[in-house]
Design a protein around this motif. Structure first.
Motif, short mmCIF file in Angstrom:
data_model
loop_
_atom_site.label_atom_id
_atom_site.label_comp_id
_atom_site.label_asym_id
_atom_site.label_seq_id
_atom_site.Cartn_x
_atom_site.Cartn_y
_atom_site.Cartn_z
N ASP A 181 38.57 42.93 40.83
CA ASP A 181 39.14 41.73 40.21
C ASP A 181 40.24 41.08 41.05
O ASP A 181 40.33 39.86 41.14
CB ASP A 181 39.71 42.09 38.83
N ALA A 182 41.12 41.88 41.65
CA ALA A 182 42.27 41.34 42.38
C ALA A 182 41.97 41.06 43.85
O ALA A 182 42.79 40.48 44.55
CB ALA A 182 43.45 42.30 42.28
N SER A 183 40.79 41.46 44.34
CA SER A 183 40.51 41.35 45.78
C SER A 183 40.59 39.92 46.32
O SER A 183 41.13 39.71 47.42
CB SER A 183 39.13 41.95 46.08
N GLN A 222 50.56 41.74 30.46
CA GLN A 222 49.40 41.74 31.34
C GLN A 222 49.48 42.84 32.40
O GLN A 222 48.47 43.39 32.80
CB GLN A 222 49.24 40.38 32.00
N PHE A 223 50.69 43.17 32.86
CA PHE A 223 50.84 44.27 33.82
C PHE A 223 50.30 45.57 33.23
O PHE A 223 49.62 46.35 33.90
CB PHE A 223 52.31 44.45 34.19
N PRO A 247 46.94 30.74 34.89
CA PRO A 247 48.09 31.13 35.70
C PRO A 247 47.97 30.79 37.18
O PRO A 247 46.88 30.56 37.71
CB PRO A 247 48.14 32.64 35.52
N LEU A 248 49.13 30.76 37.83
CA LEU A 248 49.26 30.61 39.27
C LEU A 248 50.10 31.77 39.81
O LEU A 248 50.99 32.26 39.11
CB LEU A 248 49.96 29.30 39.65
N ALA A 249 49.81 32.19 41.04
CA ALA A 249 50.63 33.21 41.70
C ALA A 249 51.14 32.63 43.02
O ALA A 249 50.35 32.15 43.83
CB ALA A 249 49.83 34.48 41.96
N ILE A 264 47.00 37.77 37.36
CA ILE A 264 46.38 36.46 37.08
C ILE A 264 44.87 36.53 36.98
O ILE A 264 44.21 35.49 36.82
CB ILE A 264 46.78 35.40 38.14
N GLU A 265 44.29 37.76 37.00
CA GLU A 265 42.83 37.84 37.06
C GLU A 265 42.15 37.66 35.72
O GLU A 265 40.92 37.63 35.68
CB GLU A 265 42.38 39.16 37.70
#
Length: 581
Positions: A173-175, A263-264, A233-235, A205-206
């Motif tokens: 998901d985060a890749s 979310q964390f 969301p934005l990162a 944000i995924e």
């Protein structure tokens, strides 16, 4: 990818096939972004579509991803936004290497030794009988698909070779977010601390609008209109790996310390978060407000990735069905007792031996002195799963008589490639290689808090019974057969109580109180002191997980609020403190 929102240096995220296609257009047009990432291949829709794709009855991509690109392509082309999806008059590449069906198929393993289960190294865990249900068949069990969860290096390679749009198979998901930051800041593949920070940014944000107010346990403390259409969301990721989580101006929802903490805690793997390129150490995470709808996340450390990565294997596990019955009023318990006995009576013994799962789940409790029939009505959910359709149908037939379903794989086995589409019949491929080194998997931390003398004294003072949700917020989710559950307090003075009270044994008791506990389950517990959070992983409680879980809450999303509704004992002097709710 960092700076303020008036600088075009941000990553925006989309996720899930159910998200409206127009959200990609909104992310591209409501402000400046450099990268748009989309995660459309969740386990559940992969499971739902794998068999149809194998038969040539599915296009092989999610329609909402394609629709989003079609709506947004002109903006993407004009702004030169980097995208992981489909496109037109731009340099397009696709990432391959995740499909391992030809290596491990065409049939499922015939022993536990052929593929190692994802939790196989956990010596404290006894996997349940459904984990290896495919071994129960005397005939070969066809493997429908096998996809490894890839990291970020292939995407980075594509970006460095000039790709504007990259279509991925199954990546973690985060890749894509890690890749965007890795490429933008020209990090080394051994900059583990920075990569780990980007991993956490991607994790935050995924999942659609989860970090901007979606599925937020504290939503009821704000005007409800704020959460009707929360912005995505934005990162903004700094060169050191720390990040700012935010959203476009003039969108609804919110980004504050609590939504980010929520979310964390979602879908964590304890205190070490694993990816194919890096392992993130989460113990010292710091989450702090940095302005309106802006939250800074820092304190993440990292080291080399594990030598294995997740391999999602799908096979036809048979058939399943559910019957939902309701009963009202006096004698409800006896009514459900009778229904269970009747169904068992009308199912032949030889058929019962072929049924893998038959559960009778009682939902709800009739109100005392009910004011309406609805408040006096409860449900019985009959869930059945078996290899043959006929065995499942036997339960349905019984009702007529009464009534007039993850593994891990070595990363070195994966041939990940970035592929460029140079023309209608011309594809140029480059191998993206493997991580330079691995860090062998080790048992993750699991511990209870050792109370200080002051905390012991506090625990002996007069206590008051309240619902856990009145003092703590939380989030829960699924990782295959395992359920994770995080709790945090918004008042730092309540932290000593939470970390002392919510022990592993307490969690076991709270689950066991409702007959949901099984001795094959394992509870792991860690703490994140700097955000006043405790986190649990309950191994095995979701059965086979995702589409094959027999639990009513098969994805574990509602578990947090179920636990928050339970009554706990809190020192009265803590509740006298201002703003404990």
């Amino acid at each position: 990818m960092v700076k303020e929102t008036d600088n075009p240096d941000e990553i925006s995220s989309l996720t899930a096939p159910g998200d409206p296609a127009y959200e990609m257009y909104r992310q591209a047009t409501l402000g400046d972004v450099d990268f748009i990432t989309g995660d459309y291949l969740a386990e559940v829709n992969m499971a739902n579509n794998a068999q149809a794709y194998q038969k040539g009855e599915h296009p092989g991509y999610e329609e909402t991803a394609w629709e989003g690109i079609k709506q947004t392509i002109e903006v993407i082309s004009a702004k030169k936004i980097k995208v992981r999806a489909k496109g037109f008059n731009l340099k397009v590449a696709f990432l391959s290497g995740d499909d391992l069906h030809s290596k491990f198929g065409p049939n499922m393993p015939t022993s536990k030794d052929e593929l190692q289960h994802l939790d196989g190294n956990n010596q404290s865990l006894n996997t349940g009988p459904l984990t290896y249900a495919f071994l129960n068949s005397s005939d070969p069990v066809p493997m429908i698909s096998a996809h490894a969860y890839l990291g970020a290096r292939g995407i980075v390679d594509g970006l460095r070779r000039g790709a504007d749009i990259i279509i991925c198979g199954r990546v973690a998901d985060a890749s894509p977010v890690i890749a965007a930051a890795w490429y933008w800041h020209s990090w080394s593949e051994t900059d583990y601390g920075r990569l780990a920070g980007a991993l956490v940014a991607g994790h935050l944000i995924e999942c659609s609008a989860y970090v901007t107010g979606g599925n937020f346990s504290g939503f009821d403390r704000y005007p409800i209109e704020r959460f009707v259409l929360p912005g995505f969301p934005l990162a903004e990721i700094d060169s050191d790996g720390s990040c700012i989580i935010t959203k476009h101006c003039n969108t609804d929802g919110m980004v504050d310390v609590d939504t980010v903490r929520s979310q964390f805690l979602y879908e964590l793997q304890g205190n070490v978060y694993l990816n194919s390129d890096v392992s993130a150490i989460l113990d010292d995470i710091v989450i702090e407000q940095a302005g309106l709808d802006r939250v800074r996340v820092s304190g993440i450390r990292g080291y080399a990735p594990p030598p294995t990565t997740k391999l999602a294997i799908f096979y036809s596990g048979g058939f399943e069905a559910q019957l939902l019955l309701n009963a009202t009023g006096y004698g409800t318990t006896a009514k459900w007792d009778l229904v269970e006995k009747q169904i068992h009576h009308f199912i032949p013994e030889e058929t019962m031996q072929k049924i893998e799962t038959l559960e009778f789940q009682r939902i709800g409790v009739p109100a005392t002195n009910p004011a309406s029939q609805r408040s006096s009505t409860t449900y019985l959910r009959v869930f059945v799963a078996a290899v043959s359709a006929q065995s499942v149908l036997s339960v349905v037939m019984a009702m007529k008589e009464i009534s007039l379903k993850h593994f891990s794989v070595s990363q070195n086995l994966i041939d990940e490639r970035i592929n460029f589409i140079e023309g209608p019949e011309n594809v140029v491929s480059y191998s993206t290689g493997h991580p330079p080194k691995y860090e062998p998997l080790a048992p993750r931390d699991s511990y209870d808090h050792n109370p200080s003398p002051e905390e012991i004294v506090l625990s002996k003072t007069p206590r008051q019974r309240i619902r856990l949700g009145d003092i703590a917020q939380g989030r829960s989710g699924d990782k295959g057969a395992n359920l994770n559950f995080g709790l945090f307090v918004t008042n730092s003075q309540h932290w000593p109580w939470l970390r002392s009270y919510m022990s592993r044994e307490r969690m076991r008791e709270m689950i066991a109180a409702d007959d949901d506990w099984d001795d094959s389950f394992l509870i792991e517990r860690v703490e994140f002191p700097k955000i006043h959070a405790v986190h649990f992983v309950i191994y095995g409680i979701l059965g086979r997980g995702v589409s094959s879980s027999s639990r009513l809450d098969g994805f574990g999303k509602g578990f947090a609020d179920y636990m928050r509704d339970k009554v706990v004992e809190v020192p009265a002097e803590l509740l006298a403190l201002k703003s404990y709710l």
